[in-house]
Design an enzyme around this catalytic site. Sequence first.
Site: not given
Lengths: 325, 426
Positions: B50, B118
């Site tokens: 992202c 992550q």
Amino acid sequence: MMIGLRVLCFAGTYALALGCDLTRFFLQTRRGWHLSVALTALGWLVQGAYLANLTIQTHHIPVTTLFESLLVLSWILTAIDLYLTLHARKPTAIGLFILPTVIAILMIAEFARSTSTWNWSQWNDRVRFWGITHGFFLLLGAAATCVAFVSGLMYMKQSNKLKHKKPPRFGVVLPSLEQSERWNRWAITIAFPLLTFGLLIGMILNVAARGEAGRPIAWTDPKILSASAMWFVFAVLIHARFRPAMRGRRVVALTMIAFAFLVFTWSITLILPSEHDGPKSRDKESRNSHSLNRLKTDVDSFAFIFRSSDDSKILVESIVQGGRS
Amino acid sequence: MKLLAVGVDHHSSSPAIREAIAFNESKSAAALESLKTLYPNAEFVILSTCNRVEIYIAADEGTMLPTFEEIAQFLSDFHEVPAANLREHLVKYHDERVIHHLFRVAASLESVVLGEGQILGQVKEAYQIADRNRSIGAILHTLMRETIRVGKKVREATGIDQGKLSVASVAVDLARDVFDTFHDKTVLVIGAGKMGDLTLRHLADLKPGRVVVTNRDLSKAETAAARWNGVAAQFDKLYALLIDADVVVSTTASPTPIVTLEHYQRVQRARRNRLTLILDIAVPRDFDERIGDLDQVLLYHVDDLRERTLANLGRRKKAIDAGEKIIEHETATCTALLRHQRTAGTVLRRLGDYADDIRLREVERLITSCPDLTERQREAIDRFALRLQNQFLHHPRSAVRTAAETHSPEHAHSLLTALKHLFRLD
């Protein structure tokens, strides 16, 4: 001296393991935890070998004297520590609580070594069997009491942290409150019947069996009184388990009192005269004979460890002969 | 060995740009295939998250490495984004800076949420995609493996990933500190607002046995409960619900406390004094502050939870310096490792050539001096000489390979230098 050195060996290994665990407060790495577990396992194996040797040398389960019982107790506690540590979901600080207890027990054992003077020859086989059963039940009861104490300490620490809203420390994870409380409850539940049976056997032995060889121990003997007080606190603890108002910190506080009585019962013979551990031999000859036997056991243990059977036998004989002369 | 990284991240570009050039797995595979066709001697890994889209490229010395302009043009063509719009946002790193940057990314020092976990998984995934598409060789294999190792090391050594940063996730940590199992627990949410929903989303990860939502407006409670497989209950049964609840999340907009000390004392008696965790995230408070003094009750207000998140953030920030030090050291080690791996390959090749020359020359001389040898005898002499050569070189070769693959650049360097001098391999 040789046994003392080797008690120091595994006690020292446990101390090193504790030191590694403590590094987690300062060094932000999990290596300390891994090293601590490895050292604890090593110390436990060495202590296991030592106890096996003691069993072979003395031809009975090592629960007949306070020294032996405390060694076995510390060994059981270390096994419990390893089991709980390895079964925890993440590296928990269980060793930080159990290892100091184990080291303290080993220290008391060292002090108790010179006062442990059971004379087995005066008892028949039946009395010996029930004597060992009495010691065995009390030993397991003591192990459960220690677990109750340690889990109680963990509960107190975690409860204090959560009540006062302290931020968690990196790397030092305590078991959850529920987990500590559960361990505490199980330990109390297991300890009570074991202590009850152990004490009952002891009482029957005192009345019936010991009468065969000499006068029974007085009911006012400090050791008997202290053990009875401990049993009474446990009875209260068992009762408290079913009272909602006595959950949590109050039960833990009672566990601490029970543990204090346990320690008092162990150490009382070191402070006050007690008939329980056999009559104190005052004459020089008896003391010398006992010391020689111990020296022989020590050197035999040394020989067992190093496995050089022929040479070691000669060494044992020559040292014992030298001691006699 | 040459390295290049080109891409955009949350510092250099807007989310719109990052979305425009993002790669999913199939796009990554297609892009890697195209890059391989365009530059067959180079190695490629595409990292797309992202917050960043980056292409890592490596090639041996003497091999053509695509330029920054070429990669920019490729991205523009592949995603059909005007090159002019893209170029100003692109960032590039060369050689050692590539390693340093990738290590920082994997250690989450470049992440929006410092210490988030992550990114390490995303780096692993990027490596696996490149491996599956055969777009990486020895250089990027080593670099990616080192990156994953360093990412883990920084987390373990500094604790940068420890402690949650949101109120809802701190609530979950607290629940874990109090309870061991959740399948036998009841979670009660009072109020059906956003905050309660968010906390419940995190608590749902613990798989509680029962979730109950109560609200003055029952329909809202029913909607919220349906999202988490819970049940809705009427607000006037609050005290009965509190008796069963082990974890309470309270988020009403009531101007006065809805649960007083006297009421909760009765609840706790009815609960037989079992452990309770109350997360009062309402402002003003829903639970009387004194309830927290009761034995077996842990009452946390939203301010307590926020304080925890700030403490955790502070601790993570403190870990940055330690993380940077590790990365500096590991970057130098990895650079040396990659260089030595390349040099070791060359030195070993030259050593082999040198030994082959001697063997062939001496075998030839022997065969010439003995013209009566049969074909079978000559073959036996050939095989003997080859075996002798291989056995002589076995230990030096394995020592050089081991040194080049371990994290000891000094040792590898001294071995390679010694080999070069001893056999005049320069």
